[in-house]
Enzyme design. Structure first.
Site, PDB file in Angstrom:
ATOM      1  N   SER A   9      11.647  47.596  26.032  1.00 53.04           N
ATOM      2  CA  SER A   9      10.894  46.324  26.124  1.00 53.04           C
ATOM      3  C   SER A   9      11.739  45.108  25.736  1.00 53.04           C
ATOM      4  O   SER A   9      11.195  44.048  25.477  1.00 53.04           O
ATOM      5  CB  SER A   9       9.597  46.401  25.319  1.00 53.04           C
ATOM      6  OG  SER A   9       9.749  47.119  24.134  1.00 53.04           O
ATOM      7  N   TYR A 151      19.082  58.369  40.934  1.00 61.59           N
ATOM      8  CA  TYR A 151      17.893  57.621  40.476  1.00 61.59           C
ATOM      9  C   TYR A 151      16.627  58.188  41.130  1.00 61.59           C
ATOM     10  O   TYR A 151      15.610  58.396  40.462  1.00 61.59           O
ATOM     11  CB  TYR A 151      18.094  56.152  40.844  1.00 61.59           C
ATOM     12  CG  TYR A 151      17.023  55.195  40.385  1.00 61.59           C
ATOM     13  CD1 TYR A 151      16.974  54.751  39.060  1.00 61.59           C
ATOM     14  CD2 TYR A 151      16.064  54.708  41.277  1.00 61.59           C
ATOM     15  CE1 TYR A 151      16.003  53.849  38.643  1.00 61.59           C
ATOM     16  CE2 TYR A 151      15.089  53.806  40.876  1.00 61.59           C
ATOM     17  CZ  TYR A 151      15.069  53.376  39.555  1.00 61.59           C
ATOM     18  OH  TYR A 151      14.098  52.478  39.142  1.00 61.59           O
TER      19      TYR A 151
END
Ligand code: NDP
Length: 239
Positions: A9, A151
């Site tokens: 975050s 990914y």
């Protein structure tokens, strides 16, 4: 029991999610591995909104470190109501050119991060028979994307893990869902070519806030019967 842990975050989707959830009254547990300074600035900003906020620092790919920090935190503050598994990286390269470390780092961070973060927290969550787990997958995990074999594998793996875990925890009233963003404006996508944006039916990138609002909904009481799902936020995009 109102705490929500948001991994990764310090910036981007995670940062915007932390702000959005604080504005909706949740107590916030911020997290990153490298940008402690940015996290402290965000902590001050969130504290002004009148909710409790604290920070944790560990590398999600480091199993021992993650377990130690998380168990210490919940010993002091109690188990989280919500876990937003958001920390992630991309190391793009066409597959024939892909380096071992590009494969390993992406799998260790994005997919092993699921195990390293959620495994130490799941029993305490089961014991309170309540909780929400929201995992940040990607359109690349749903469709595959060239240049992103590593990914895409990690993000598809998260979808499988989420679906299995949701079945294990449903009777304990713990929901587990994935969000699959398309192209969202963050540092991760700052070098996205213009043609990629033109290929989005809505002809624009999404904002981190448009992902944050879905996290907020999935945490809400109204979303209590939604589990095992992948919800896309992608402007109508298909790869
Ligand atoms: P950013 O690169 O802007 O932010 C990534 C966050 O993850 C940072 O806070 C970073 O913290 C943290 N992080 C990265 N690696 C680790 C690690 N090993 N341990 C702990 N924290 C780590 O990414 P976005 O906001 O764009 O993306 C957030 C999530 O959404 C990711 O999982 C991404 O794959 C996914 N996503 C993003 C899309 C987009 O278009 N932006 C599209 C689809 C999915 P630190 O300060 O430590 O570097």
């Amino acid at each position: 029991m109102n705490d929500v842990l948001i991994t990764g975050s310090s910036r981007g989707i995670g940062r915007e999610t932390a702000i959005y959830l604080a504005e909706n009254g949740y107590d916030i547990v911020l997290h990153c591995s490298k940008n402690a300074e940015r996290l402290e600035e965000l902590k001050s900003e969130i504290a002004k909104k009148g909710v409790n906020v604290r920070t944790l620092a560990f590398d999600v790919s480091n199993r021992e470190e993650a377990k130690k920090v998380l168990l210490e935190d919940i010993k002091t503050h109690g188990i989280y109501y919500g876990i937003v598994l958001n920390a992630g990286i991309a190391k793009d390269n066409p597959f024939p050119a892909m380096e071992d470390n590009e494969w390993d780092n992406v799998i260790n961070t994005n997919l092993n991060g699921f195990y390293n973060v959620i495994r130490p927290l799941i029993l305490p969550m089961i014991q309170v028979k309540k909780g929400r787990i929201i995992v940040m997958s990607s359109i690349s995990g749903q469709c595959g994307n060239k240049g992103q074999v590593n990914y895409s594998a990690s993000k598809a793996g998260l979808i499988g893990a989420m679906k299995a875990l949701s079945q294990e925890t449903a009777k304990r009233k713990i929901t587990v869902n994935c969000i699959a963003p398309g192209l969202i404006e963050t540092e991760m996508t700052e070098n996205i070519p213009e043609e990629a944006v033109k290929a989005v039916p809505m002809k624009r990138m999404g904002t981190a806030k448009e992902v944050a609002s879905l996290v907020n909904y999935l945490l809400s009481k109204d979303a209590g019967y939604i589990t095992g799902q992948v919800i896309a936020v992608n402007g109508g995009m298909y790869l």
